[in-house]
Write a protein that holds these residues in place. Structure first.
Motif, PDB file in Angstrom:
ATOM      1  N   ASN A 166      -5.140   3.353  -6.252  1.00  0.00           N
ATOM      2  CA  ASN A 166      -4.649   1.844  -5.746  1.00  0.00           C
ATOM      3  C   ASN A 166      -4.596   1.867  -7.798  1.00  0.00           C
ATOM      4  N   PRO A 192       4.003   2.393  -2.028  1.00  0.00           N
ATOM      5  CA  PRO A 192       2.817   2.156  -1.409  1.00  0.00           C
ATOM      6  C   PRO A 192       3.080   3.445   0.335  1.00  0.00           C
ATOM      7  N   LEU A 195       1.380   6.553  -1.367  1.00  0.00           N
ATOM      8  CA  LEU A 195      -0.401   6.448  -0.995  1.00  0.00           C
ATOM      9  C   LEU A 195      -1.119   6.212   0.405  1.00  0.00           C
TER      10      LEU A 195
END
Length: 309
Positions: A166, A192, A195
């Motif tokens: 991040n 996101p 991720l």
């Protein structure tokens, strides 16, 4: 057992199955219902059994038993690991319509990583036979640790990997549907969702550290090791949606897996002096897992309301 033709044919089958699933059957984003998950799970179990019977027909009784035992171990470990994926999706509030696509891409990454680990493990065992004792000792340790380790709340969003990624990756703050990447001002940004996919992949790699040595405790044939792993993983996505609401009830499955890992590790250590036939291994592993599931269903965890009383 695996000839070059078998390796090629099996991998073509795997790639074709994934392409059909992503490009045809699940091309349209939708929430996976119980009925769809059930039939998909049954399909993969049926294909796995048919493959095992094919191994029996063309390679013999012992190879078939090794395949089924390896498949059973990998499937059980996969079911236990589904709980982590459930926690990850809930932690990051992943839309249920995107979860099956996330799992599918996660499975593709898992197949690649496990293939590499299986190849490396096979090479190590062929060159250094003492590695089997190391694997065995590690499995005994992993089983005992799993048995006595205290259950703690899992926070994937607070893991060192998540914080590092991040901080160092170029990411957007908001989700963009099912997209892993978006382009802004000529620059590529990860979303996101990308991720979270990385978290899923890293989680699977850490979980494979237990499962790969365990399968080598059953067979050293790389083709059987690989195919039993692949069949267990390919049915994982459908089984997730089938068991998502049921996973918390399998409270003693981890205990059963701890005994399975300890048994396999011990088997690897004593193999030069005490040979345990494949049929006995299959019966022991299957018996332990069935007992763990039965005890979980017979003695469910008390609800919060009952605990307060």
């Amino acid at each position: 057992m695996g000839t070059p033709l078998l390796w090629i044919g099996f991998n073509v089958f795997v790639l074709g199955s994934i392409a059909l699933d992503l490009g045809v059957f699940n091309r349209r984003l939708h929430k996976i219902g119980l009925r769809e998950a059930f039939w998909s799970t049954m399909l993969w179990i049926t294909l796995s059994v048919l493959f095992g019977l094919g191994v029996w027909r063309f390679s013999g009784y012992q190879d078939a038993l090794e395949f089924f035992t390896g498949y059973l171990i990998e499937k059980a470990l996969s079911i236990d690991n589904l709980f982590l994926f459930l926690v990850i999706f809930r932690t990051f509030s992943i839309d249920e319509r995107f979860q099956h696509r996330m799992l599918e891409w996660g499975i593709i990454g898992a197949l690649v990583m496990r293939g590499i680990m299986i190849f490396a493990g096979t090479e190590l065992i062929e060159k250094f036979s003492w590695v089997m004792y190391v694997f065995g000792a590690f499995l005994v340790y992993a089983g005992i640790h799993m048995l006595f380790a205290k259950k703690e709340n899992i926070h994937p969003d607070k893991s060192a990997f998540f914080r590092f990624a991040n901080r160092h990756l170029r990411l957007t703050r908001d989700y963009h549907g099912e997209r892993f990447f978006v382009r802004r001002e000529g620059k590529l940004f990860g979303t996101p969702l990308f991720l979270v996919l990385l978290v899923v992949e890293i989680t699977d790699v850490t979980l494979a550290i237990d499962s790969i040595p365990a399968i080598f405790g059953i067979t050293r044939d790389p083709f059987i090791v690989y195919t039993s792993n692949v069949f267990a993983i390919l049915g994982l996505r459908a089984m997730y949606f089938l068991l998502a609401g049921f996973l918390n009830r399998l409270r003693y499955l981890t205990v059963g897996l701890a005994f399975v890992l300890t048994f396999i590790g011990g088997k690897m250590i004593v193999e030069p002096w005490v040979h345990i036939p494949p049929l006995i291994s299959l019966l022991v592993v299957g018996g332990i897992l069935l007992l763990a599931i039965a005890v979980s269903l017979l003695f469910p965890e008390p609800s919060k309301d009952q605990t307060r009383k």
